[in-house]
Design a protein around this motif. Sequence first.
Motif, PDB file in Angstrom:
ATOM      1  N   ALA A 168      -4.726  -3.959  32.401  1.00 26.99           N
ATOM      2  CA  ALA A 168      -6.035  -4.232  32.197  1.00 26.99           C
ATOM      3  C   ALA A 168      -6.711  -5.083  33.139  1.00 26.99           C
ATOM      4  O   ALA A 168      -7.698  -4.975  33.578  1.00 26.99           O
ATOM      5  CB  ALA A 168      -6.113  -5.210  30.936  1.00 26.99           C
ATOM      6  N   TRP A 176      -9.618  -4.000  19.307  1.00 24.88           N
ATOM      7  CA  TRP A 176     -10.118  -5.065  20.213  1.00 24.88           C
ATOM      8  C   TRP A 176     -11.726  -5.296  19.536  1.00 24.88           C
ATOM      9  O   TRP A 176     -12.198  -6.249  19.106  1.00 24.88           O
ATOM     10  CB  TRP A 176     -10.276  -4.816  21.562  1.00 24.88           C
ATOM     11  N   ASP A 193      -2.729  -2.869  27.089  1.00 26.81           N
ATOM     12  CA  ASP A 193      -3.452  -4.125  27.257  1.00 26.81           C
ATOM     13  C   ASP A 193      -4.916  -3.536  26.899  1.00 26.81           C
ATOM     14  O   ASP A 193      -5.420  -2.456  27.229  1.00 26.81           O
ATOM     15  CB  ASP A 193      -3.545  -4.375  28.755  1.00 26.81           C
ATOM     16  N   VAL A 194      -5.932  -4.373  26.362  1.00 25.77           N
ATOM     17  CA  VAL A 194      -7.327  -4.022  26.420  1.00 25.77           C
ATOM     18  C   VAL A 194      -7.924  -3.735  27.754  1.00 25.77           C
ATOM     19  O   VAL A 194      -7.465  -4.560  28.990  1.00 25.77           O
ATOM     20  CB  VAL A 194      -7.978  -5.316  25.898  1.00 25.77           C
ATOM     21  N   ASN A 195      -8.688  -2.851  27.909  1.00 26.06           N
ATOM     22  CA  ASN A 195      -9.115  -2.517  29.290  1.00 26.06           C
ATOM     23  C   ASN A 195      -9.952  -3.615  30.233  1.00 26.06           C
ATOM     24  O   ASN A 195     -10.774  -4.334  29.297  1.00 26.06           O
ATOM     25  CB  ASN A 195     -10.050  -1.145  29.179  1.00 26.06           C
ATOM     26  N   SER A 209      -5.567   3.936  21.394  1.00 29.45           N
ATOM     27  CA  SER A 209      -6.231   2.706  22.251  1.00 29.45           C
ATOM     28  C   SER A 209      -6.239   1.531  21.366  1.00 29.45           C
ATOM     29  O   SER A 209      -6.875   1.355  20.605  1.00 29.45           O
ATOM     30  CB  SER A 209      -7.578   3.001  23.036  1.00 29.45           C
ATOM     31  N   ASP A 219      -7.910  -0.783  22.486  1.00 28.36           N
ATOM     32  CA  ASP A 219      -9.424  -1.024  22.663  1.00 28.36           C
ATOM     33  C   ASP A 219     -10.216  -0.904  21.035  1.00 28.36           C
ATOM     34  O   ASP A 219     -11.154  -1.613  20.944  1.00 28.36           O
ATOM     35  CB  ASP A 219     -10.057  -0.197  23.691  1.00 28.36           C
TER      36      ASP A 219
END
Length: 253
Positions: free
Chosen positions: A11, A83, A50-52, A78, A80
């Motif tokens: 990320a 998130w 990981d969150v982008n 994802s 994301d």
Amino acid sequence: MPIADDLWDKAGSPTPVPFSSPPTAMSVAGRIETWTQKWATGRTLWHKNDVNYALLHHETLLLRSPGLRVFVPLCGKSVDLKWFYDKGHTVVGVEGVEQAAVEFFSEHSLNYKTEQLTWAKLYKTNDDRLNIYCCDMFKVDIATLGKFDVVWDRGSLVAIYEEDRKSYVSILKSLLASDFRYLLSVTQYTPNENFSGPPRNIPTELIEELFGEICKLKILEKFYWTEEDELIARWSLKSMDETIVLLTPKNSP
């Protein structure tokens, strides 16, 4: 046509990772089967935990108020999605491989329910705030999906076959609310006989051509790799850029 979500390694510091595609002449059914097999055999190197980084860097530009509707095309599993959901927004993804949706809800310990529609199988949280439609991206029911304040497009436009781009963009445009924010991550390089994607080359001029009728563009970030990078060298490329672009309504301030 299922393509998963992330093309890069971390990320905070993106690094290209392998992302192979089925032959260009393959039918839509064949493409779906190919990606289904990749998920079934664990060949999903593009998926990361990981969150982008682009979301973390540009959250305030993208999420300008609470309770937004967010669309993530070709979402895979994802992180994301979670998130956005944890921040209180309503999240909708479209994904062609059902296994990705099942794994997403399982890995995040989210209770969910399913619904079989005529055009998709829907996986959704019990509060109806996180939805993944498992279907062919080009057969989505636009009226059912509705309008979205935010689109997060990573690993989607760069993976779409060239002949499908206009249809893809037409669908995305039809889903945009009046004051949308569309965050787009694209790769830019000079294709050669050894490598032409995915991730495919999406020059800024092409983004203008595809979206310029209703959108204005702002480049937020660029990351560069040269042939000194092992993967770039393997692809016989001189360099590759990842460009983060924010699309907003053409008539916005």
